[in-house]
Design a protein around this motif. Structure first.
Motif, PDB file in Angstrom:
ATOM      1  N   MET A  18       0.697  -1.420  -0.183  1.00 30.37           N
ATOM      2  CA  MET A  18      -0.335  -0.091   0.218  1.00 30.37           C
ATOM      3  C   MET A  18       0.676   1.390  -0.121  1.00 30.37           C
ATOM      4  O   MET A  18       0.686   2.239  -0.133  1.00 30.37           O
ATOM      5  CB  MET A  18      -0.618   0.234   1.121  1.00 30.37           C
ATOM      6  N   LEU A  65       0.349   4.394  -2.490  1.00 27.42           N
ATOM      7  CA  LEU A  65      -1.092   4.990  -2.543  1.00 27.42           C
ATOM      8  C   LEU A  65       0.075   6.445  -1.636  1.00 27.42           C
ATOM      9  O   LEU A  65      -1.215   7.611  -1.748  1.00 27.42           O
ATOM     10  CB  LEU A  65      -2.159   4.671  -1.169  1.00 27.42           C
ATOM     11  N   TYR A 111      -7.794   0.147  -4.257  1.00 28.92           N
ATOM     12  CA  TYR A 111      -8.041  -0.844  -2.367  1.00 28.92           C
ATOM     13  C   TYR A 111      -8.999  -0.669  -2.246  1.00 28.92           C
ATOM     14  O   TYR A 111     -10.068   0.482  -2.400  1.00 28.92           O
ATOM     15  CB  TYR A 111      -7.110   0.299  -2.408  1.00 28.92           C
ATOM     16  N   ALA A 137     -12.233  -1.447   0.770  1.00 30.33           N
ATOM     17  CA  ALA A 137     -11.678  -2.023   2.472  1.00 30.33           C
ATOM     18  C   ALA A 137     -12.438  -3.248   2.821  1.00 30.33           C
ATOM     19  O   ALA A 137     -13.762  -3.364   2.478  1.00 30.33           O
ATOM     20  CB  ALA A 137     -12.218  -0.472   3.633  1.00 30.33           C
ATOM     21  N   VAL A 170      -8.166  -4.522   1.475  1.00 28.68           N
ATOM     22  CA  VAL A 170      -7.169  -4.075   3.057  1.00 28.68           C
ATOM     23  C   VAL A 170      -8.174  -4.083   4.201  1.00 28.68           C
ATOM     24  O   VAL A 170      -9.638  -4.525   4.309  1.00 28.68           O
ATOM     25  CB  VAL A 170      -7.828  -2.186   2.957  1.00 28.68           C
ATOM     26  N   GLU A 197      -7.635   1.879   8.208  1.00 29.70           N
ATOM     27  CA  GLU A 197      -6.161   1.700   7.695  1.00 29.70           C
ATOM     28  C   GLU A 197      -6.309   2.431   6.518  1.00 29.70           C
ATOM     29  O   GLU A 197      -5.060   2.903   5.757  1.00 29.70           O
ATOM     30  CB  GLU A 197      -6.156  -0.022   7.573  1.00 29.70           C
ATOM     31  N   LEU A 198      -7.197   1.659   5.848  1.00 28.17           N
ATOM     32  CA  LEU A 198      -7.384   2.058   4.061  1.00 28.17           C
ATOM     33  C   LEU A 198      -6.674   3.880   3.833  1.00 28.17           C
ATOM     34  O   LEU A 198      -6.112   4.588   3.253  1.00 28.17           O
ATOM     35  CB  LEU A 198      -8.702   1.795   3.042  1.00 28.17           C
ATOM     36  N   CYS A 257      -4.004   6.204   2.558  1.00 25.22           N
ATOM     37  CA  CYS A 257      -4.328   7.081   2.127  1.00 25.22           C
ATOM     38  C   CYS A 257      -3.895   8.751   2.764  1.00 25.22           C
ATOM     39  O   CYS A 257      -4.237   9.889   1.103  1.00 25.22           O
ATOM     40  CB  CYS A 257      -5.960   7.328   1.594  1.00 25.22           C
ATOM     41  N   LYS A 299     -11.914   7.341   7.486  1.00 25.90           N
ATOM     42  CA  LYS A 299     -11.614   6.745   7.358  1.00 25.90           C
ATOM     43  C   LYS A 299     -12.450   5.877   5.632  1.00 25.90           C
ATOM     44  O   LYS A 299     -12.908   7.256   5.609  1.00 25.90           O
ATOM     45  CB  LYS A 299     -13.064   5.538   7.759  1.00 25.90           C
ATOM     46  N   THR A 300     -12.003   5.394   4.971  1.00 28.45           N
ATOM     47  CA  THR A 300     -12.191   5.140   3.987  1.00 28.45           C
ATOM     48  C   THR A 300     -12.570   3.982   3.378  1.00 28.45           C
ATOM     49  O   THR A 300     -11.914   2.963   3.242  1.00 28.45           O
ATOM     50  CB  THR A 300     -10.763   5.643   2.450  1.00 28.45           C
TER      51      THR A 300
END
Length: 79
Positions: free
Chosen positions: A1, A4, A29, A31, A56, A61-62, A66, A71-72
């Motif tokens: 990752m 990113l 990516y 989640a 992910v 975490e994603l 980034c 949160k993504t």
């Protein structure tokens, strides 16, 4: 990752889908804990266009990968 943080990217499911629709995606990516309804279109488009999908563990975490404070659900590295 690590890609990113260093590559041009777009964060968020709707924006990721737009990049996929425009055939500009290098890798997507997603989640694992994202709402299925939110990422369904992203996954469908990535599969249709043979874009690699990296799962992910969490949206947190994603988002961190980034370099964003939220949160993504999905992100994409642009070609």
């Amino acid at each position: 990752m690590h890609r990113l943080k260093t590559h041009q990217k777009v964060v968020g499911a709707k924006q990721t889908a737009k990049v996929l629709e425009n055939n500009q995606a290098e890798v997507v990516y997603v989640a694992k804990d994202a709402d299925e309804r939110v990422v369904r279109r992203v996954l469908e488009l990535a599969k249709e266009r043979n874009v690699p999908i990296v799962m992910v563990e969490t949206m947190a975490e994603l988002g961190k990968a980034c370099n964003v404070e939220v949160k993504t659900a999905a992100a994409v590295v642009i070609k």
